[in-house]
Write an enzyme that holds these catalytic residues in place. Structure first.
Site, PDB file in Angstrom:
ATOM      1  CG  ASP A 165      32.561  17.832  48.255  1.00 22.99           C
ATOM      2  OD1 ASP A 165      33.466  18.665  48.097  1.00 22.99           O
ATOM      3  OD2 ASP A 165      31.522  17.821  47.575  1.00 22.99           O
ATOM      4  CG  HIS A 168      35.021  20.870  42.131  1.00 20.26           C
ATOM      5  ND1 HIS A 168      34.210  21.949  42.402  1.00 20.26           N
ATOM      6  CD2 HIS A 168      34.866  19.993  43.153  1.00 20.26           C
ATOM      7  CE1 HIS A 168      33.600  21.724  43.558  1.00 20.26           C
ATOM      8  NE2 HIS A 168      33.970  20.550  44.030  1.00 20.26           N
TER       9      HIS A 168
HETATM   10  C1  1WB Z   1      29.259  23.515  48.621  1.00 19.31           C
HETATM   11  C2  1WB Z   1      29.639  22.305  48.075  1.00 19.31           C
HETATM   12  C3  1WB Z   1      29.941  24.668  48.322  1.00 19.31           C
HETATM   13  C4  1WB Z   1      30.710  22.275  47.200  1.00 19.31           C
HETATM   14  C5  1WB Z   1      31.014  24.612  47.442  1.00 19.31           C
HETATM   15  O1  1WB Z   1      31.648  25.754  47.186  1.00 19.31           O
HETATM   16  C6  1WB Z   1      31.403  23.401  46.889  1.00 19.31           C
HETATM   17  C7  1WB Z   1      28.114  23.541  49.546  1.00 19.31           C
HETATM   18  C8  1WB Z   1      32.656  25.804  46.246  1.00 19.31           C
HETATM   19  O2  1WB Z   1      27.747  22.465  50.050  1.00 19.31           O
HETATM   20  O3  1WB Z   1      27.563  24.597  49.777  1.00 19.31           O
HETATM   21  C9  1WB Z   1      31.124  20.992  46.617  1.00 19.31           C
HETATM   22  O4  1WB Z   1      32.212  20.888  46.115  1.00 19.31           O
HETATM   23  O5  1WB Z   1      30.337  20.037  46.631  1.00 19.31           O
HETATM   24 MN    MN Z   2      33.313  19.343  45.827  1.00 17.89          MN
END
Ligand code: 1WB
Ligand code: MN
Length: 341
Positions: free
Chosen positions: A301, A179
């Protein structure tokens, strides 16, 4: 009537209060990391990340999340400790918190075995202890594979220091989900316009990680190792023809190590991708045609993206029932050892 497809979403984020507290400490430290805007925003309520309020959604598993799954017909979430996991902490803290997180995850799954499954986390800072925890997590806790949030202190999984981790994953048949987190070095060009995280830098970071692993030849040493990358394959397979062509040239001129297989062959043999966070039917169609219907898995997600449009995207996708059943759940059962119903 039973739902037509078992829907298993495979990149769904959670956290635990102990790790959130440790990340709040990082947020208040002078650390110079591209992850900082996000960490300050999520774990210390800094408005600079847009007050998105993700923390409640990350810490909640059995209340609002289950209702959201019911409302949207999501049968199961495969849970992953959210980025950056334990990878910013010192090795001892990270090792302890990884074990705690895995224990909590196993408890939640034992209360809802048909609704949740989960990937174990580990601390790459201490590769030998990580390998032990990986074994405990799959053999004793019955978790379904592993998650790592890309680099650890600027180091990537092609580095021989991490071979104990790759060896454990291969021996346990545990797929490692790479990830994203903020890219490792410099990164000045990512620092503006919100490009430091999911909008752009995340894909560049994990795509780079995947290409490093293939070009290094690490899959010759661990031929059965399975890697999963999300966000529609972080676009790697859209570039594959050129990466393959240029890697062949670089091997010829001695700029890249000789490998047993080509980049094209490693990607097909050692990788699967997920749709997490990408609801583009053209990209889905390309991915299935390029990689085959067995190698593309559905993900939402959650809680970073809403469930309803992700389910609608898949329901509306012009795929045969056979292919849709694979992408929605059957591939997840195979890759992540989830018992069929
Ligand atoms: C966000 C997206 C933030 C993901 C994250 O924090 C992760 C966001 C760890 O949309 O701000 C992700 O996994 O796509
Ligand atoms: Mn993600």
């Amino acid at each position: 009537m039973a739902a037509k497809f078992r829907k298993i979403a495979v990149e769904e984020a959670f956290s635990i209060p102990e790790i959130a507290k440790e990340l709040q400490k990082v947020a208040r430290s002078p650390a110079d990391l591209l992850d900082m805007p996000l960490i300050k925003g999520i774990y210390d309520n800094d408005p600079g990340y847009g007050r998105l309020g993700f923390l409640d959604g990350l810490l909640d598993i059995e209340d609002r999340r289950l209702r959201d799954m019911d409302d949207n017909g999501v049968d199961m979430q495969l849970l992953l400790l959210t980025a950056p996991g334990v990878q910013l902490f010192d090795a001892d803290t990270a090792t302890d918190l990884a074990a705690l997180s895995n224990d909590r995850l196993a408890e939640v799954i034992s209360r809802h075995p048909t609704r949740f499954s989960g990937l174990a986390t580990f601390a790459p800072q201490s590769p030998k202890r990580a390998a032990k925890e990986m074994e405990r997590a799959m053999r004793k806790l019955k978790l379904n594979g592993f998650v790592v949030n890309s680099h650890t202190h600027g180091e990537y999984l092609d580095d021989p220091k991490f071979w104990p981790i790759l060896e454990a994953a291969e021996a346990l048949d545990g797929c490692i989900y790479i990830h994203p987190r903020g890219p490792s070095e410099g990164g000045g060009m990512f620092q503006h316009y919100g490009m430091d995280s999911a909008m752009w830098a995340y894909g560049v970071e994990v795509g780079t990680h995947a290409v490093r692993m293939m070009a290094s030849g690490v899959f010759d040493r661990f031929p059965k190792l399975k890697i999963c990358i999300g966000h529609m394959g972080e676009a790697v397979h859209f570039w594959l023809w050129r990466v393959n062509f240029m890697n062949t040239r670089a091997q010829g001129t001695g700029r890249a190590p000789k490998t047993q297989l080509t980049i094209n062959e490693y990607f097909k043999r050692n990788f699967v991708i997920t749709t997490s966070g990408v609801e583009d039917p053209l990209a889905l169609d390309y991915s299935i045609r390029k990689l085959g219907a067995d190698n593309v898995l559905w993900a939402i997600d959650y809680p970073y993206q809403p469930s309803a449009p992700s389910v609608k995207f898949m329901n509306d996708a012009p795929l045969s029932d056979e292919v849709k059943a694979k992408v929605y759940g059957k591939n997840a059962e195979r890759v992540f050892h989830i018992a069929p119903l």
